[in-house]
Each structure stands twice: as structure tokens, then as C-alpha cells.
Design a protein around this motif. Structure first.
Motif, PDB file in Angstrom:
ATOM      1  N   GLY A 114      11.423  -1.786   6.167  1.00 47.16           N
ATOM      2  CA  GLY A 114      12.054  -0.640   6.806  1.00 47.16           C
ATOM      3  C   GLY A 114      11.582  -0.432   8.228  1.00 47.16           C
ATOM      4  N   VAL A 115      10.291  -0.689   8.487  1.00 50.76           N
ATOM      5  CA  VAL A 115       9.766  -0.585   9.853  1.00 50.76           C
ATOM      6  C   VAL A 115      10.495  -1.581  10.756  1.00 50.76           C
ATOM      7  CG1 VAL A 115       7.746  -0.928  11.319  1.00 50.76           C
ATOM      8  CG2 VAL A 115       7.512   0.259   9.135  1.00 50.76           C
ATOM      9  N   GLY A 116      10.633  -2.805  10.291  1.00 52.38           N
ATOM     10  CA  GLY A 116      11.318  -3.824  11.083  1.00 52.38           C
ATOM     11  C   GLY A 116      12.812  -3.588  11.176  1.00 52.38           C
ATOM     12  N   ASP A 117      13.382  -2.986  10.143  1.00 53.80           N
ATOM     13  CA  ASP A 117      14.826  -2.761  10.114  1.00 53.80           C
ATOM     14  C   ASP A 117      15.246  -1.732  11.147  1.00 53.80           C
ATOM     15  OD1 ASP A 117      17.411  -3.213   8.975  1.00 53.80           O
ATOM     16  OD2 ASP A 117      17.260  -1.283   7.978  1.00 53.80           O
TER      17      ASP A 117
ATOM     18  N   HIS B 184      12.149  -8.582  13.986  1.00 55.80           N
ATOM     19  CA  HIS B 184      12.716  -9.679  13.209  1.00 55.80           C
ATOM     20  C   HIS B 184      11.625 -10.410  12.448  1.00 55.80           C
ATOM     21  CE1 HIS B 184      13.834 -13.945  12.648  1.00 55.80           C
ATOM     22  NE2 HIS B 184      15.003 -13.432  12.301  1.00 55.80           N
ATOM     23  N   ASP B 185      10.504 -10.656  13.098  1.00 59.44           N
ATOM     24  CA  ASP B 185       9.397 -11.340  12.437  1.00 59.44           C
ATOM     25  C   ASP B 185       8.840 -10.500  11.295  1.00 59.44           C
ATOM     26  OD1 ASP B 185       9.413 -13.701  13.953  1.00 59.44           O
ATOM     27  OD2 ASP B 185       8.344 -12.715  15.579  1.00 59.44           O
TER      28      ASP B 185
ATOM     29  N   LEU C  15      17.673  -7.204  -2.776  1.00 56.55           N
ATOM     30  CA  LEU C  15      18.029  -6.078  -1.919  1.00 56.55           C
ATOM     31  C   LEU C  15      17.768  -6.386  -0.451  1.00 56.55           C
ATOM     32  CD1 LEU C  15      18.874  -3.125  -1.529  1.00 56.55           C
ATOM     33  CD2 LEU C  15      16.515  -2.460  -2.066  1.00 56.55           C
ATOM     34  N   LEU C  16      16.616  -6.980  -0.156  1.00 56.68           N
ATOM     35  CA  LEU C  16      16.285  -7.305   1.229  1.00 56.68           C
ATOM     36  C   LEU C  16      17.208  -8.390   1.766  1.00 56.68           C
ATOM     37  CD1 LEU C  16      12.368  -7.221   1.271  1.00 56.68           C
ATOM     38  CD2 LEU C  16      14.020  -5.355   1.514  1.00 56.68           C
ATOM     39  N   CYS C  17      17.552  -9.349   0.931  1.00 58.11           N
ATOM     40  CA  CYS C  17      18.456 -10.419   1.378  1.00 58.11           C
ATOM     41  C   CYS C  17      19.841  -9.865   1.702  1.00 58.11           C
ATOM     42  CB  CYS C  17      18.554 -11.505   0.311  1.00 58.11           C
ATOM     43  SG  CYS C  17      17.068 -12.532   0.141  1.00 58.11           S
ATOM     44  N   TYR C  18      20.352  -8.981   0.851  1.00 59.78           N
ATOM     45  CA  TYR C  18      21.658  -8.378   1.127  1.00 59.78           C
ATOM     46  C   TYR C  18      21.611  -7.569   2.428  1.00 59.78           C
ATOM     47  CZ  TYR C  18      23.293  -9.456  -3.634  1.00 59.78           C
ATOM     48  OH  TYR C  18      23.686 -10.088  -4.787  1.00 59.78           O
ATOM     49  N   SER C  19      20.542  -6.808   2.592  1.00 60.95           N
ATOM     50  CA  SER C  19      20.416  -5.987   3.800  1.00 60.95           C
ATOM     51  C   SER C  19      20.363  -6.864   5.049  1.00 60.95           C
ATOM     52  CB  SER C  19      19.150  -5.124   3.713  1.00 60.95           C
ATOM     53  OG  SER C  19      19.233  -4.223   2.637  1.00 60.95           O
ATOM     54  N   GLU C  20      19.587  -7.930   4.970  1.00 56.65           N
ATOM     55  CA  GLU C  20      19.479  -8.831   6.114  1.00 56.65           C
ATOM     56  C   GLU C  20      20.819  -9.500   6.397  1.00 56.65           C
ATOM     57  OE1 GLU C  20      17.044 -10.274   9.219  1.00 56.65           O
ATOM     58  OE2 GLU C  20      16.776  -8.667   7.749  1.00 56.65           O
TER      59      GLU C  20
ATOM     60  N   SER D 234      26.354 -12.519   6.996  1.00 54.26           N
ATOM     61  CA  SER D 234      25.851 -13.857   6.683  1.00 54.26           C
ATOM     62  C   SER D 234      26.094 -14.216   5.221  1.00 54.26           C
ATOM     63  CB  SER D 234      24.348 -13.940   6.973  1.00 54.26           C
ATOM     64  OG  SER D 234      23.787 -15.108   6.426  1.00 54.26           O
ATOM     65  N   ALA D 235      26.867 -15.270   5.008  1.00 49.24           N
ATOM     66  CA  ALA D 235      27.121 -15.746   3.647  1.00 49.24           C
ATOM     67  C   ALA D 235      25.859 -16.357   3.044  1.00 49.24           C
ATOM     68  CB  ALA D 235      28.248 -16.775   3.659  1.00 49.24           C
ATOM     69  N   ALA D 236      25.021 -16.954   3.874  1.00 51.40           N
ATOM     70  CA  ALA D 236      23.800 -17.597   3.374  1.00 51.40           C
ATOM     71  C   ALA D 236      22.840 -16.556   2.805  1.00 51.40           C
ATOM     72  CB  ALA D 236      23.126 -18.381   4.499  1.00 51.40           C
ATOM     73  N   TRP D 237      22.646 -15.462   3.525  1.00 57.13           N
ATOM     74  CA  TRP D 237      21.767 -14.409   3.027  1.00 57.13           C
ATOM     75  C   TRP D 237      22.347 -13.786   1.764  1.00 57.13           C
ATOM     76  CZ3 TRP D 237      16.912 -13.729   3.753  1.00 57.13           C
ATOM     77  CH2 TRP D 237      16.297 -14.040   4.981  1.00 57.13           C
ATOM     78  N   ARG D 238      23.647 -13.612   1.729  1.00 62.37           N
ATOM     79  CA  ARG D 238      24.271 -13.046   0.527  1.00 62.37           C
ATOM     80  C   ARG D 238      24.051 -13.959  -0.673  1.00 62.37           C
ATOM     81  NH1 ARG D 238      30.740 -12.180  -0.579  1.00 62.37           N
ATOM     82  NH2 ARG D 238      30.519 -11.582  -2.775  1.00 62.37           N
TER      83      ARG D 238
END
Length: 431
Positions: A198-201, A212-213, A241-246, A269-273
């Protein structure tokens, strides 16, 4: 010779990628968390000078050896300066330089996962679990962590110091938690990872690269926890959850706030999904076979999966989202879940249900909760569209003004101010 810029960049990369592993490795060997952090920090300071002669082929290994040497030297000084002599400290300082085999049978734990569990030990105040893990494992300083926990950096720093002293004094070391402790400690670790993401988001602008890092490291930690505890559905749920958000970050606009339902899905991004789908499938399989029970992160991931499916269907299944929120509220009740459920009901055309959900929340809970006031204004806007009442319009304007006053994100604030303008124009026309 290596340029100052190259050294600085190398150190920044090493800090982001290796801090937690380095602290974990030194702590696992010596059992002193504060000493491990100081030793790793000293190693980075040494590297700032030494690396100007040439960057090492393996920066993390160089830092680990240097940190270990720093701590050994500190332990020797401590032993020699002790009035009574400290044979235990001397013995520890005299250990061979090669990696020793600890008596613990769980050395296979990734050092960062081990640190997460140490910081989530039940002997430590539960309120310190998340901030302690964010500082120790991810290297986030107290100044960045403190606002998330509504306290000052100085106060949080003192609390973190006490938490580290507790770890040392209680002799807490690396080990898999017992069966009765596992859910709580892994759950606390997942909460800290979620907070770090959440801090990075929320960070943009000049710190976008560092943000991003931080998100990348949070996702990596979630993956490592899921790998370490493969039967924990919540670990896989958080990873999903984090992958979908990213994966949906591409639908955002760096210059203005864009609500999720207005994202351009071609930029997702289809890859992250796909990574999210894989992790959620693993969590669902554990639930289906009775190995584990559904929890907050798995349910939020399922909701996120429905949102992400709009990239294929072109529409959001708000009915499915409402059903999932009903289960989420029953499983892990929170003001955030109720407000989100109200938003889903509103999108589904059920203004009455949205109002009922908001009305059920205690006033003292939502008084300063910005999402509540945003949703309340949206509900009132829907009601105003039905009856055109001036009273409802005034209430909507007041709710949105309250939301604006509680908003710290400049882009979101600008979006809400823009929504307020038509209300002002409408009020003028009614006079």
C-alpha cells in the motif's frame, strides 16, 4: 575506479533487494536484531567507499561478509569492555567465518520469511507487528511508516526499539510457528506485506521508481510466504490480490484520478492477471478440499478477479461482487468492506441497499473515514437524480465537501472538486 553515481545506484539496488535477507542472515546467526541492523547498515557505509575501487561481482555476498565482520568486531569489543568478562559473547565472536548450521531445524526458511515470523511473535505487542516488519524486512524508515499508523516518527521509533529489545531479551529465533500459532503469525506477516504494498501503491511523482521497487518486493515476499506455507489459502489469496492490483495499474493516469470502472482495460496487464488467477486457483483448491478456510485476502482477491474480468467481458458483474462482499463482511467485517459493498450496490442500481449499508455503520467509526463520505455523496447524488430535492442536493454537497477535506491525494482531491462544481452550478440555478 567506479563513479560515485554508479556506486550510489548499486547501493540503492542492493538495499531494495537485499536488506531483509542480509538482516535475516545476520540475525539468524547472532540472535540480536538491533545488532544485525546496525551491522548491515555499517556494511552499506563501508561499501560506499570500498566500491569506488570496483563493484563486487556479488554485492549481497560482499555485504553479508562485511556485516558479519562488523558485528563480530562489535561483540569482541563488548566482551573486552565488560567488567566481568562475557565468555558467551567471546565464544559467539570467535565462531568460524563460514556459515554455521543452527540448531533450529527450519533453516530452509527464506531469511526474510523467517524475519517476518520473528516480528509477528506473540510475545511482541500485536500493534507493532506490521510496522516492525516493514522496517526490519523491507528497510522502510520510521518517517514513512509512522503516518500509516497515525503516530509520529519519534514515537514509532521508540516503540520499534522496544519491540527489537523484546526479541533479543526473549530469545526469539527463527522457527516455524506451532500449529496453534501459525494462523496468527502468518496472518500478521501477510498484513505487513499488504501494508508495504500500500505504501508503494500510493507513491508517485519523484519517488515512483522506489515505489515500484517496494511493490515488487512486497509481491516477492507474498510469493515467498505462500511457498513457505503452501497449505495457507490466505497466503495465496494475498499473492493473487497483489497481482491483480499490479495488473490494473496501467489503467491509471499519472496526471489525474481515474475510477476503476472507468479504466481503459486495454492498458491492463494480462500477464499479471494470469499470475493472480494461478494464485487464486491454489487458494480456492485449498478451500474446496477442506485444507483451509476462506479469509479476507482470498475473498478480496476473488472480488478483484471479477473486476479484472472486465478486460474480457467488457462489463463488470456487480451482482457477483455484491455476493462476495456479503461473504467478506461476514468473514472479516470492517468499515472498508461495508463501504465497498455499498459502492457495489450503487453500481448495481440498488440505491436503497447502498444507503442501508452506510446507515448501519457507527458514526464514530466513519466520522473521519474518507471513503465513507465519498460513497455517501454518491448515494445522495443517485437519490437527487430521482427526486431533485434541494435538501438532498445540499446533503450531497456537504458529504462531498467532507470527503474533500479528508482527502490527502492531490489527484483524488481534484476529481472530487470537479464533481462538486456541477452541484454549485445547480444550486445557483435554483435561486
Amino acid at each position: 575506479m567506479t563513479s560515485t553515481t554508479a556506486v550510489r545506484d548499486a547501493l540503492e539496488r542492493a538495499h531494495r533487494r537485499s536488506w531483509g535477507r542480509l538482516v535475516g542472515a545476520i540475525f539468524r546467526r547472532f540472535g540480536d536484531l538491533h545488532g544485525a541492523e546496525d551491522a548491515v547498515a555499517a556494511a552499506f557505509e563501508s561499501a560506499a567507499t570500498a566500491w569506488t575501487a570496483g563493484l563486487p561481482d556479488e554485492p549481497e555476498a560482499w555485504l553479508r561478509v562485511t556485516a558479519r565482520n562488523h558485528l563480530v568486531s562489535a561483540l569482541r569489543r563488548s566482551a573486552h569492555e565488560s567488567p566481568t568478562g562475557d565468555d558467551a559473547v567471546l565464544d559467539r565472536a570467535s565462531e568460524r567465518d563460514d556459515e554455521r548450521t543452527d540448531a533450529i531445524s527450519d533453516d530452509e526458511l527464506d531469511p526474510r520469511v523467517g524475519l517476518l515470523l520473528v516480528c509477528a511473535h506473540p510475545a511482541i505487542d500485536a500493534r507493532l507487528h506490521a510496522p516492525l516488519m516493514m522496517q526490519v524486512v523491507l528497510g522502510i524508515d520510521a518517517a514513512r511508516i509512522a503516518p500509516m499508523f497515525l503516530t509520529s516518527p519519534a514515537t514509532l521509533g521508540q516503540r520499534l526499539a522496544r519491540g527489537k529489545a523484546k526479541i533479543r531479551d526473549a530469545g526469539i529465533r527463527f522457527a516455524h510457528p506451532s500449529a496453534d500459532q501459525r494462523a496468527g503469525r502468518v496472518g500478521a506477516a501477510l498484513a505487513a506485506i499488504y501494508a508495504a504494498y500500500g505504501v508503494g501503491d500510493g507513491a508517485e511523482g519523484e519517488v515512483r521508481d522506489r515505489a515500484h521497487d517496494l511493490r515488487t518486493e512486497a509481491i516477492r515476499l507474498a510469493h515467498e510466504v505462500a511457498a513457505s506455507f503452501p497449505a495457507n489459502a490466505e497466503a495465496h489469496g494475498l499473492l493473487a490480490l497483489l497481482c491483480y492490483s499490479e495488473g490494473r495499474r496501467g489503467g491509471r493516469d499519472v496526471d489525474r484520478f481515474v475510477p476503476l470502472d472507468q479504466h481503459d482495460t486495454t492498458r491492463w496487464s494480462a500477464a499479471w492477471r494470469a499470475r493472480g488467477d494461478e494464485a487464486l486457483d491454489r487458494a480456492s483448491a485449498l478451500i474446496a478440499t477442506g485444507v483451509d478456510r476462506p479469509g479476507r485476502y482470498q475473498l478480496e482477491a476473488a472480488i478483484s478477479a471479477v473486476h479484472s474480468a472486465r478486460a474480457d467481458t467488457g462489463a463488470t458483474d456487480w451482482g457477483a461482487i455484491r455476493e462476495l462482499y456479503t461473504v467478506l463482511i461476514a468473514t472479516a467485517p470492517s468499515a472498508g468492506a461495508v463501504v465497498a459493498a455499498a459502492g457495489a450496490a450503487l453500481h448495481d442500481g440498488d440505491t436503497g441497499a447502498a444507503r442501508s449499508l452506510l446507515d448501519a455503520l457507527p458514526a464514530d467509526v466513519v466520522r473521519d473515514y474518507q471513503p465513507y463520505w465519498v460513497c455517501r455523496a454518491a448515494v445522495l447524488r443517485s437519490e437527487r437524480a430521482d427526486d431533485g430535492s434541494r435538501v438532498v442536493a445540499e446533503r450531497e454537497a456537504a458529504a462531498r465537501q467532507r470527503a474533500i477535506g479528508l482527502t490527502t491525494d492531490p489527484a483524488v482531491r481534484a476529481y472530487l472538486l470537479q464533481q462538486q462544481q456541477p452541484l454549485r452550478a445547480d444550486a445557483v440555478s435554483r435561486r
